[in-house]
Motif scaffolding. Sequence first.
Motif, short mmCIF file in Angstrom:
data_model
loop_
_atom_site.label_atom_id
_atom_site.label_comp_id
_atom_site.label_asym_id
_atom_site.label_seq_id
_atom_site.Cartn_x
_atom_site.Cartn_y
_atom_site.Cartn_z
N LEU A 102 104.79 42.57 -4.60
CA LEU A 102 105.67 43.43 -5.40
C LEU A 102 104.86 44.44 -6.21
CD1 LEU A 102 108.33 40.87 -6.66
CD2 LEU A 102 108.53 42.52 -4.78
N GLU A 103 103.74 44.01 -6.74
CA GLU A 103 102.89 44.91 -7.52
C GLU A 103 102.31 46.01 -6.64
OE1 GLU A 103 98.61 44.52 -9.66
OE2 GLU A 103 100.06 42.96 -10.16
N SER A 136 103.34 47.03 -3.58
CA SER A 136 104.31 47.79 -2.79
C SER A 136 105.30 48.57 -3.64
CB SER A 136 105.08 46.86 -1.85
OG SER A 136 105.98 46.05 -2.60
N GLN A 137 105.48 48.13 -4.87
CA GLN A 137 106.49 48.71 -5.77
C GLN A 137 107.92 48.50 -5.27
OE1 GLN A 137 105.51 50.07 -8.84
NE2 GLN A 137 103.62 49.13 -8.13
N GLU A 138 108.11 47.55 -4.35
CA GLU A 138 109.46 47.22 -3.89
C GLU A 138 110.10 46.28 -4.91
OE1 GLU A 138 110.24 47.64 0.63
OE2 GLU A 138 108.73 46.07 0.40
N THR A 139 111.42 46.22 -4.89
CA THR A 139 112.15 45.35 -5.81
C THR A 139 112.87 44.29 -4.99
OG1 THR A 139 113.97 46.92 -5.78
CG2 THR A 139 112.43 47.10 -7.60
N LEU A 140 112.18 43.19 -4.76
CA LEU A 140 112.72 42.07 -4.00
C LEU A 140 112.50 40.80 -4.82
CD1 LEU A 140 111.07 42.97 -0.57
CD2 LEU A 140 113.48 43.26 -1.15
N PRO A 141 113.33 39.80 -4.64
CA PRO A 141 113.11 38.54 -5.36
C PRO A 141 111.86 37.82 -4.86
CG PRO A 141 115.33 38.64 -4.42
CD PRO A 141 114.57 39.80 -3.86
N SER A 150 104.33 37.96 -6.07
CA SER A 150 104.15 38.95 -7.13
C SER A 150 103.09 39.99 -6.75
CB SER A 150 103.77 38.28 -8.45
OG SER A 150 102.58 37.55 -8.31
N SER A 196 111.59 35.41 -1.64
CA SER A 196 112.51 35.80 -0.56
C SER A 196 111.72 36.20 0.68
CB SER A 196 113.40 36.97 -1.02
OG SER A 196 112.63 38.13 -1.23
#
Length: 176
Positions: A132-133, A135-140, A129, A143
């Motif tokens: 994701l926060e 990088s602003q990427e949308t990955l599960p 998480s 993964s």
Amino acid sequence: RCLSDWSSDVCSSDLSAFEVLARDLFVFCLNSKPELAVKILESETAKRLFQFKGLDVNVLAQYHFDVSRSMGNILIQFQDLGNLVPIKNVFLALFPDDLTLRRVLSDRDLWLLNQRRHLIVHHRGVVDSKYLESSQETLPIGSQLVIATMDLERSLDIVCSTGSALIKAAAAQFSG
């Protein structure tokens, strides 16, 4: 080892090479022009990286009590410039009027490369998480980060252009 491992290694190595260049250039600049240290102390963000109360006598003795050609070697002991944030803070303090340097060091793709490298080196490329926060990427979550060939080419371009901008900024300081 698979291609995914290899591409992760390359991605990580690209930014590591840039960090070595930045570190060596910082040392060279301050060893050559120790008065540049004043610019670091005048910048609030850069100054925080080099919090020291004074120089230890043993450090002074190591340089024969002459720091005039060793300021970079001394300061790098307090901050090794091991990631993008201190590199950006220090070089923008040293070369505040260089708009090209400011642009490349603030580039979102350079930031993303830095985030990817951190994930690869510290979390074996497993998406969490925090990644994701930042990088602003949308990955599960959970993964494996996959670095595409196109991303490798882009990361090399980013590292080369940013390294070139650092060198040009330093060269301008010494030629003018």
